[in-house]
Motif scaffolding. Structure first.
Motif, PDB file in Angstrom:
ATOM      1  N   ASP A 282     -36.788  35.444  28.584  1.00 56.26           N
ATOM      2  CA  ASP A 282     -37.091  34.184  28.133  1.00 56.26           C
ATOM      3  C   ASP A 282     -37.275  33.345  29.409  1.00 56.26           C
ATOM      4  OD1 ASP A 282     -36.469  35.112  25.457  1.00 56.26           O
ATOM      5  OD2 ASP A 282     -34.540  34.297  25.464  1.00 56.26           O
ATOM      6  N   PHE A 283     -36.861  33.841  30.731  1.00 54.19           N
ATOM      7  CA  PHE A 283     -36.815  32.876  31.739  1.00 54.19           C
ATOM      8  C   PHE A 283     -37.791  33.596  32.972  1.00 54.19           C
ATOM      9  CE2 PHE A 283     -33.160  31.264  29.891  1.00 54.19           C
ATOM     10  CZ  PHE A 283     -33.096  29.868  30.429  1.00 54.19           C
ATOM     11  N   VAL A 284     -38.830  34.367  32.329  1.00 49.27           N
ATOM     12  CA  VAL A 284     -39.787  34.645  33.372  1.00 49.27           C
ATOM     13  C   VAL A 284     -40.616  33.647  34.019  1.00 49.27           C
ATOM     14  CG1 VAL A 284     -41.499  35.220  31.704  1.00 49.27           C
ATOM     15  CG2 VAL A 284     -41.561  36.769  33.707  1.00 49.27           C
ATOM     16  N   PHE A 285     -40.801  32.634  33.377  1.00 53.78           N
ATOM     17  CA  PHE A 285     -41.447  31.532  33.943  1.00 53.78           C
ATOM     18  C   PHE A 285     -40.774  30.951  35.184  1.00 53.78           C
ATOM     19  CE2 PHE A 285     -42.868  26.807  33.861  1.00 53.78           C
ATOM     20  CZ  PHE A 285     -44.248  27.316  34.188  1.00 53.78           C
ATOM     21  N   ALA A 286     -39.384  31.089  35.264  1.00 55.37           N
ATOM     22  CA  ALA A 286     -38.736  30.459  36.452  1.00 55.37           C
ATOM     23  C   ALA A 286     -38.986  31.317  37.600  1.00 55.37           C
ATOM     24  CB  ALA A 286     -37.403  30.590  36.151  1.00 55.37           C
ATOM     25  N   ILE A 287     -38.983  32.733  37.484  1.00 53.04           N
ATOM     26  CA  ILE A 287     -39.414  33.723  38.514  1.00 53.04           C
ATOM     27  C   ILE A 287     -41.001  33.372  38.817  1.00 53.04           C
ATOM     28  CG2 ILE A 287     -39.469  35.984  39.057  1.00 53.04           C
ATOM     29  CD1 ILE A 287     -36.783  34.987  38.435  1.00 53.04           C
ATOM     30  N   TRP A 288     -41.733  33.252  38.003  1.00 50.11           N
ATOM     31  CA  TRP A 288     -43.191  32.724  38.499  1.00 50.11           C
ATOM     32  C   TRP A 288     -43.176  31.516  39.233  1.00 50.11           C
ATOM     33  CZ3 TRP A 288     -47.690  35.056  38.683  1.00 50.11           C
ATOM     34  CH2 TRP A 288     -48.885  34.062  38.683  1.00 50.11           C
ATOM     35  N   GLY A 332     -52.977  26.114  12.634  1.00 45.47           N
ATOM     36  CA  GLY A 332     -51.525  26.737  12.539  1.00 45.47           C
ATOM     37  C   GLY A 332     -51.201  27.498  13.588  1.00 45.47           C
ATOM     38  N   MET A 333     -52.239  28.194  14.119  1.00 46.40           N
ATOM     39  CA  MET A 333     -52.158  29.289  14.937  1.00 46.40           C
ATOM     40  C   MET A 333     -51.949  28.387  16.347  1.00 46.40           C
ATOM     41  SD  MET A 333     -51.581  32.024  13.469  1.00 46.40           S
ATOM     42  CE  MET A 333     -51.775  32.457  11.668  1.00 46.40           C
ATOM     43  N   ALA A 334     -52.454  27.569  16.846  1.00 45.13           N
ATOM     44  CA  ALA A 334     -52.733  26.927  17.994  1.00 45.13           C
ATOM     45  C   ALA A 334     -51.516  26.063  17.849  1.00 45.13           C
ATOM     46  CB  ALA A 334     -53.768  25.881  17.942  1.00 45.13           C
ATOM     47  N   LEU A 335     -50.867  25.777  16.965  1.00 44.75           N
ATOM     48  CA  LEU A 335     -49.545  24.824  16.948  1.00 44.75           C
ATOM     49  C   LEU A 335     -48.489  25.841  17.042  1.00 44.75           C
ATOM     50  CD1 LEU A 335     -50.054  22.759  13.776  1.00 44.75           C
ATOM     51  CD2 LEU A 335     -49.732  21.834  16.058  1.00 44.75           C
ATOM     52  N   LEU A 336     -48.602  27.182  16.649  1.00 44.56           N
ATOM     53  CA  LEU A 336     -47.490  28.328  16.867  1.00 44.56           C
ATOM     54  C   LEU A 336     -47.400  28.520  18.367  1.00 44.56           C
ATOM     55  CD1 LEU A 336     -47.444  30.931  14.077  1.00 44.56           C
ATOM     56  CD2 LEU A 336     -45.584  29.124  14.472  1.00 44.56           C
ATOM     57  N   ILE A 337     -48.754  28.796  19.152  1.00 45.08           N
ATOM     58  CA  ILE A 337     -48.594  29.196  20.420  1.00 45.08           C
ATOM     59  C   ILE A 337     -48.188  27.959  21.186  1.00 45.08           C
ATOM     60  CG2 ILE A 337     -50.250  29.702  22.067  1.00 45.08           C
ATOM     61  CD1 ILE A 337     -51.726  31.282  20.183  1.00 45.08           C
ATOM     62  N   GLY A 338     -48.614  26.539  20.775  1.00 45.03           N
ATOM     63  CA  GLY A 338     -48.443  25.431  21.677  1.00 45.03           C
ATOM     64  C   GLY A 338     -46.808  25.094  21.491  1.00 45.03           C
ATOM     65  N   PHE A 339     -46.325  25.147  20.201  1.00 48.11           N
ATOM     66  CA  PHE A 339     -45.038  24.646  20.240  1.00 48.11           C
ATOM     67  C   PHE A 339     -44.121  25.898  20.706  1.00 48.11           C
ATOM     68  CE2 PHE A 339     -45.958  22.121  16.319  1.00 48.11           C
ATOM     69  CZ  PHE A 339     -45.817  21.028  16.698  1.00 48.11           C
ATOM     70  N   GLN A 340     -44.288  26.955  20.820  1.00 48.14           N
ATOM     71  CA  GLN A 340     -43.274  28.016  21.492  1.00 48.14           C
ATOM     72  C   GLN A 340     -43.568  28.046  22.936  1.00 48.14           C
ATOM     73  OE1 GLN A 340     -42.936  31.638  19.278  1.00 48.14           O
ATOM     74  NE2 GLN A 340     -42.295  32.659  20.797  1.00 48.14           N
ATOM     75  N   ALA A 341     -44.532  27.946  23.624  1.00 53.04           N
ATOM     76  CA  ALA A 341     -45.048  27.434  24.810  1.00 53.04           C
ATOM     77  C   ALA A 341     -44.179  26.231  25.494  1.00 53.04           C
ATOM     78  CB  ALA A 341     -46.282  27.540  25.115  1.00 53.04           C
ATOM     79  N   PHE A 342     -44.274  25.281  24.606  1.00 48.32           N
ATOM     80  CA  PHE A 342     -43.783  24.116  25.186  1.00 48.32           C
ATOM     81  C   PHE A 342     -42.177  24.217  25.060  1.00 48.32           C
ATOM     82  CE2 PHE A 342     -41.689  20.007  24.052  1.00 48.32           C
ATOM     83  CZ  PHE A 342     -42.031  19.319  24.826  1.00 48.32           C
ATOM     84  N   ILE A 343     -41.564  24.776  23.985  1.00 49.12           N
ATOM     85  CA  ILE A 343     -40.171  24.937  24.063  1.00 49.12           C
ATOM     86  C   ILE A 343     -39.637  25.925  25.093  1.00 49.12           C
ATOM     87  CG2 ILE A 343     -38.066  25.880  22.646  1.00 49.12           C
ATOM     88  CD1 ILE A 343     -39.677  24.849  20.109  1.00 49.12           C
ATOM     89  N   ASN A 344     -40.264  26.926  25.222  1.00 49.11           N
ATOM     90  CA  ASN A 344     -39.984  27.840  26.199  1.00 49.11           C
ATOM     91  C   ASN A 344     -40.194  27.266  27.722  1.00 49.11           C
ATOM     92  OD1 ASN A 344     -41.045  30.020  28.680  1.00 49.11           O
ATOM     93  ND2 ASN A 344     -39.435  31.202  27.060  1.00 49.11           N
ATOM     94  N   LEU A 345     -41.180  26.801  28.077  1.00 52.97           N
ATOM     95  CA  LEU A 345     -41.222  26.099  29.373  1.00 52.97           C
ATOM     96  C   LEU A 345     -40.331  25.041  29.452  1.00 52.97           C
ATOM     97  CD1 LEU A 345     -45.064  25.985  29.212  1.00 52.97           C
ATOM     98  CD2 LEU A 345     -43.594  27.376  30.581  1.00 52.97           C
ATOM     99  N   GLY A 346     -39.961  24.176  28.455  1.00 53.43           N
ATOM    100  CA  GLY A 346     -39.110  22.919  28.556  1.00 53.43           C
ATOM    101  C   GLY A 346     -37.675  23.613  28.735  1.00 53.43           C
ATOM    102  N   ILE A 349     -37.213  24.456  32.513  1.00 51.75           N
ATOM    103  CA  ILE A 349     -37.138  23.410  33.751  1.00 51.75           C
ATOM    104  C   ILE A 349     -36.073  22.452  33.012  1.00 51.75           C
ATOM    105  CG2 ILE A 349     -39.722  23.700  34.311  1.00 51.75           C
ATOM    106  CD1 ILE A 349     -40.186  21.145  32.398  1.00 51.75           C
ATOM    107  N   GLY A 350     -35.083  22.712  32.165  1.00 55.64           N
ATOM    108  CA  GLY A 350     -34.015  21.908  31.849  1.00 55.64           C
ATOM    109  C   GLY A 350     -34.558  20.712  30.892  1.00 55.64           C
TER     110      GLY A 350
END
Length: 395
Positions: A282-288, A332-346, A349-350
């Motif tokens: 889940d936190f691979v983006f932080a390492i990146w 729908g598929m754009a929303l799924l990818i977009g929402f999940q990416a936004f939540i993970n990135l959010g 970064i806290g």
């Protein structure tokens, strides 16, 4: 019913699929996803090497498994692009039933596998399958079919509006029993957005939104561990939270701070050295962010924004041509990818409380990669059918 019609209905489903047909794909969309997959493999490899060495005695163990999952996901994606959208529409109801059964199977003692306190996986020998990832895809396909068939009822009657929400409620209850609150949030957001795009009345939309927000708050405060995460998110540097519920977040923020503008260099992260637990998930983006800095962060965010906007543009084109099922699939598929990416990135970064959601195309996990590949392939299929439906010579 004529004999010719009966003959068509008796034909095997696979006869409607033209294998190896040349496809008119949205190449920029495809390339963006492939770049994310490539960078994801690089991230997972870098973030997991020390952990894999300690756990399995092979620093490339996680990287090799991720590579296998990636090849499998690409294969599943290619098969998905070959299947006409009419078949997805025809079997949308069956798919949501299968998704419900999958979520039920996870909860049966002896079948579901528990990891870190959650029972979300079904062990299938070579890999653990996470039904919730595919339930999100099935939900969007079901909603797309429902909104296409009953668009007028959805726009004019409360019954047409409530029926898909009942299905979502069943899915949400099963997901909360795992528990998987993150998946519930993504599905709720995608459902609300699709119903809005389907033309529901403003009053229905705002009432549903208020009810879902209220339910989410109630769910958050109903479990002590969720409440602790929320408190830690509000003040992660509090001494009571730094080594408790806020530990992952504080370590993630340290990684971002160390990254500065250009990062410390690939493979040179300190946070992945057992400070950030299982950093390849889940936190691979932080390492990146630590290794590539702000430039790497903006690259990943830019790719996700491009995919989201490109998918929404496909939906708009399909709606313009009155191909509403295709439009709702693309949206729908754009929303799924977009929402999940936004939540993970959010979360990284806290900006949002900690959720157990992977970063699409990037985080380690076979189910997530395959589900994202299916979502992307469906968007590419929408582009192909839109192009094929246009008269020759017209772009």
């Amino acid at each position: 019913m004529t004999s010719a019609t009966r003959k068509i209905q008796r034909e095997p489903i696979w006869q409607n699929i033209q294998w190896f047909q040349p496809l008119s794909l949205d190449k920029p969309l495809l390339y963006a996803a492939l770049v994310l997959c490539t960078l994801g493999w690089l991230m997972v490899t870098s973030a997991s090497m020390d952990w894999a060495q300690r756990q399995f005695g092979n620093p490339f163990y996680i990287s090799m498994r991720h590579g296998i999952y990636l090849v499998l996901a690409l294969g599943v994606g290619w098969v998905t692009t070959q299947i006409p959208l009419s078949l997805w529409r025809r079997f949308s109801g069956v798919m949501i039933i299968v998704a419900l059964l999958g979520l039920v199977l996870v909860l049966i003692p002896g079948l579901g596998r528990e990891v870190n306190g959650s029972v979300r996986w079904l062990p299938l020998g070579i890999m653990n399958v996470q039904p919730s990832e595919f339930a999100k895809i099935a939900t969007v396909i079901y909603l797309a079919g429902y909104l296409d068939r009953r668009r007028e009822e959805v726009q004019s009657r409360w019954s047409g509006f409530i029926k898909p929400l009942i299905v979502l409620s069943f899915l949400s209850v099963l997901l909360l029993l795992e528990p998987d609150f993150g998946a519930v949030v993504v599905m709720m957001l995608a459902t609300i957005a699709l119903l809005f795009l389907g033309g529901v009345k403003a009053g229905q939309f705002f009432i549903t939104t208020a009810v879902m927000i209220g339910a989410s708050v109630a769910i958050l405060v109903s479990q002590p561990y969720r409440l602790k995460r929320l408190i830690a998110y509000l003040d992660p540097w509090n001494p009571d939270n730094v080594y408790g519920s806020g530990y992952q977040l504080t370590q993630s923020l340290i990684a971002f701070g160390r990254g500065e503008w250009t990062g410390v260099g690939l493979g040179n992260s300190l946070q992945k050295l057992f400070y950030l637990p299982e950093a390849h998930t889940d936190f691979v983006f932080a390492i990146w962010a630590e290794e590539t800095g702000l430039l790497g962060v903006l690259t990943i965010i830019g790719l996700f924004i491009f995919i989201f906007l490109r998918g929404c543009n496909l939906g708009l084109k399909a709606a313009t041509q009155q191909q509403y099922f295709s439009a709702f699939i693309a949206y729908g598929m754009a929303l799924l990818i977009g929402f999940q990416a936004f939540i993970n990135l959010g979360v990284n970064i806290g900006l949002l409380p900690t959720k157990g959601l992977t970063l699409p195309f990037v985080s380690y996990g076979g189910s997530s990669l395959i589900a994202c590949s299916i979502a992307m392939a469906l968007m590419l299929r929408v582009q192909h059918e839109l192009t094929s439906a246009q008269p020759k010579g017209k772009k």
